[in-house]
Scaffold this motif. Sequence first.
Motif, short mmCIF file in Angstrom:
data_model
loop_
_atom_site.label_atom_id
_atom_site.label_comp_id
_atom_site.label_asym_id
_atom_site.label_seq_id
_atom_site.Cartn_x
_atom_site.Cartn_y
_atom_site.Cartn_z
N ILE A 53 -3.95 3.22 27.21
CA ILE A 53 -5.23 3.49 26.54
C ILE A 53 -4.97 4.44 25.38
CG2 ILE A 53 -7.57 4.33 26.82
CD1 ILE A 53 -7.17 3.88 29.89
N VAL A 54 -5.22 3.96 24.18
CA VAL A 54 -5.02 4.76 22.97
C VAL A 54 -6.38 5.10 22.38
CG1 VAL A 54 -4.09 4.75 20.63
CG2 VAL A 54 -2.80 3.65 22.49
N CYS A 55 -6.59 6.37 22.10
CA CYS A 55 -7.84 6.83 21.45
C CYS A 55 -7.47 7.50 20.12
CB CYS A 55 -8.58 7.81 22.34
SG CYS A 55 -9.41 7.03 23.74
N ILE A 56 -8.14 7.08 19.04
CA ILE A 56 -7.88 7.61 17.71
C ILE A 56 -9.21 8.00 17.08
CG2 ILE A 56 -6.82 7.14 15.47
CD1 ILE A 56 -5.43 4.76 16.78
N PRO A 57 -9.28 9.20 16.48
CA PRO A 57 -10.51 9.57 15.76
C PRO A 57 -10.81 8.56 14.65
CG PRO A 57 -9.05 11.46 16.00
CD PRO A 57 -8.26 10.27 16.42
N ILE A 58 -12.05 8.17 14.54
CA ILE A 58 -12.42 7.18 13.52
C ILE A 58 -12.28 7.76 12.12
CG2 ILE A 58 -14.35 5.84 12.59
CD1 ILE A 58 -15.24 5.39 15.50
N ASN A 59 -12.76 8.98 11.95
CA ASN A 59 -12.64 9.65 10.65
C ASN A 59 -11.69 10.81 10.80
OD1 ASN A 59 -12.92 10.59 8.06
ND2 ASN A 59 -15.10 10.98 8.18
N ASN A 60 -10.38 10.50 10.72
CA ASN A 60 -9.36 11.51 11.00
C ASN A 60 -9.23 12.44 9.79
OD1 ASN A 60 -7.00 12.92 11.56
ND2 ASN A 60 -6.08 11.18 12.59
N ARG A 77 0.83 -1.20 0.00
CA ARG A 77 0.00 0.00 0.00
C ARG A 77 0.87 1.25 0.00
NH1 ARG A 77 -4.90 -1.48 2.55
NH2 ARG A 77 -5.36 -3.61 1.90
N GLY A 78 0.23 2.36 -0.29
CA GLY A 78 0.94 3.64 -0.22
C GLY A 78 1.03 4.11 1.22
N ALA A 79 1.63 5.28 1.39
CA ALA A 79 1.83 5.82 2.73
C ALA A 79 0.70 6.76 3.14
CB ALA A 79 3.16 6.55 2.81
N ASP A 80 -0.35 6.86 2.32
CA ASP A 80 -1.45 7.77 2.62
C ASP A 80 -2.38 7.16 3.66
OD1 ASP A 80 -0.45 9.52 0.75
OD2 ASP A 80 -1.67 8.70 -0.88
N ARG A 81 -3.17 8.02 4.28
CA ARG A 81 -4.19 7.55 5.23
C ARG A 81 -5.26 6.76 4.47
NH1 ARG A 81 -3.54 10.52 9.96
NH2 ARG A 81 -2.25 12.39 9.67
N GLN A 82 -5.74 5.73 5.11
CA GLN A 82 -6.82 4.97 4.51
C GLN A 82 -7.61 4.29 5.60
OE1 GLN A 82 -4.83 1.21 2.67
NE2 GLN A 82 -3.42 2.92 2.54
N PHE A 83 -8.83 3.89 5.28
CA PHE A 83 -9.68 3.23 6.26
C PHE A 83 -9.28 1.77 6.40
CE2 PHE A 83 -12.35 6.90 5.25
CZ PHE A 83 -12.79 7.26 6.52
N VAL A 132 -11.12 2.63 10.71
CA VAL A 132 -10.55 3.90 11.15
C VAL A 132 -9.64 4.45 10.06
CG1 VAL A 132 -9.04 4.99 12.87
CG2 VAL A 132 -10.65 3.19 13.56
N LYS A 133 -9.71 5.75 9.81
CA LYS A 133 -8.81 6.38 8.84
C LYS A 133 -7.45 6.56 9.50
CE LYS A 133 -8.79 9.90 5.23
NZ LYS A 133 -9.45 11.10 4.69
N MET A 134 -6.43 5.90 8.96
CA MET A 134 -5.16 5.84 9.68
C MET A 134 -3.99 5.68 8.72
SD MET A 134 -5.08 1.87 11.00
CE MET A 134 -6.76 1.60 11.53
N LEU A 135 -2.80 5.88 9.28
CA LEU A 135 -1.55 5.48 8.64
C LEU A 135 -1.23 4.09 9.18
CD1 LEU A 135 0.38 8.85 9.08
CD2 LEU A 135 -0.43 7.90 6.91
N VAL A 136 -1.53 3.08 8.39
CA VAL A 136 -1.52 1.70 8.89
C VAL A 136 -0.14 1.29 9.41
CG1 VAL A 136 -1.99 -0.70 8.31
CG2 VAL A 136 -3.40 1.11 7.33
N GLY A 137 0.89 1.55 8.61
CA GLY A 137 2.24 1.14 9.01
C GLY A 137 2.67 1.78 10.31
N GLU A 138 2.35 3.09 10.50
CA GLU A 138 2.75 3.78 11.72
C GLU A 138 2.02 3.21 12.93
OE1 GLU A 138 2.70 5.05 8.86
OE2 GLU A 138 4.61 6.09 8.71
N LEU A 139 0.72 2.92 12.79
CA LEU A 139 -0.02 2.36 13.93
C LEU A 139 0.47 0.96 14.26
CD1 LEU A 139 -3.72 3.56 13.66
CD2 LEU A 139 -1.94 4.24 15.25
N ASN A 140 0.88 0.19 13.26
CA ASN A 140 1.46 -1.12 13.55
C ASN A 140 2.72 -0.98 14.39
OD1 ASN A 140 -0.49 -2.59 12.23
ND2 ASN A 140 0.62 -2.71 10.31
N GLN A 141 3.45 0.10 14.17
CA GLN A 141 4.63 0.37 14.99
C GLN A 141 4.22 0.68 16.43
OE1 GLN A 141 7.16 3.32 13.25
NE2 GLN A 141 8.52 3.43 15.01
#
Length: 467
Positions: free
Chosen positions: A460-467, A313-319, A355-364
């Motif tokens: 406890i991590v909270c992330i906006p669903i539609n960032n 995938r690219g480095a852009d945010r995605q759901f 969730v709209k996220m940067l998947v690779g970064e959240l995996n970190q």
Amino acid sequence: MQQITTEWLKGIEVLKDVPDEQLQWLIDNSSHYILNDGDYLFEKDKPINGTHFIVSGKVRLYITQNGVRRELVNMLSLDITGYLPYSRGKIAQVNGDAVGDTQIMTFPVEKVMDMIKNYFELTQALVSVMSNRVRESTALLQQNEKMMALGKLSAGLAHELNNPAASIVRNASSLKQHLLAQPEMFAKLVAVQMDVNKVGTVKEKIKHILENKGKVKLTLRQRNQQEDELADWFDKHGIENGYNMAENFVEQGFEANDLGAIFQCMDQRTASPVFGWIHDTLVSEKMVADIHDASQRIADLISSIKTFTHMDRGADRQFAHVDTGIRNTLTMLNHKIKAGNITVSEEYDTNLPEVKMLVGELNQVWTNLIDNAIDAMEEHGKGHLHIKTRQDRDFAEITITDDGPGIPPDVQNRIFDPFFTTKEMGKGTGMGLEVVQRIIKQQHQGSIKVNSRPGHTQFIVCIPINN
């Protein structure tokens, strides 16, 4: 020693538009000196005494872990470092020493306020240096932490991949040897003359047994007892090689009554070849199943690695689903979890939206938090890790809880500081939680909190669903 002039300073990109009188003031109020090879320009945990201009030579930035120097970035040459206007960092976080003879011009920190009050263009130029340094160091720390995470995972992945790979090689070799013996068994089988109707009956009985295989789980004692019963049955009925066949028949779900029902469809003369053929067929089926399971395990691991690193995938945010990344992280750390005798319970909210996220970064993020939890429970030789997700209004909430010794209260407010770690020397960089906080807060506009006491630490991590 090279003479520093306003023209020389204008050769530095960020200073090229600063008026000459301001640059001359900078030169007149700075100290000029030579560092010998190995001399410190600044030392970790000691105050920074000013803004340093590297005139000639190079300065190397590094930290020391377990007595070993580890460079953080490439050596700096013809650059500006040290304290900068409006910076809150007055204590060095790393070491910097000279490589060869290095000429330095240092503007003392005591005169920074005079510069801010009276020399706007010079201040503005140095603030831009600070902005660039923050951006570059942020990228550096994140890349370095990714490499540290990769190092943590590599040994476990090698172990996880080695087991199924070795199983495939072992079973393929055994299957090859097993198939070499098939012509002899085939010769014995074709010599058998059985009623066609009885052949169908035998086939249906075997099919029924295999379809119900595994419905009853046997203890080791029960298994040994059944193997002895089947070995005795084979011996009593004059079946060749019965002792060696008993183990596999029990594993495939056969009992003595099943053997008796099959035996009724043949006579004594045909029994040994038929049971031998059944045994060989079951052995072949088991080897093929083992090879398939091992291959599937490797495929699943590779799929998890691919998803975890987000290679496709690219480095852009995605759901994406939060729990997918967490599950893949647990797969990556499975070897360490097993080695630490840790049980994992997962409680995912199946109704949680993507969730709209940067998947690779959240995996970190998940890697750091889960790996830290495993390390914390290590001293007890066992532990329990609980992971839960739920929706809290417009946020996805992820909690990671361990029953380790907890974080001492006097350091809880420092755990997100760069380079701070509670781990023993050489085991932690102190960058993991700082990177975690930056990914959550700055890149996802979320929050991270910690509650800790002996036997219970919860992030406890909270992330906006539609960032």
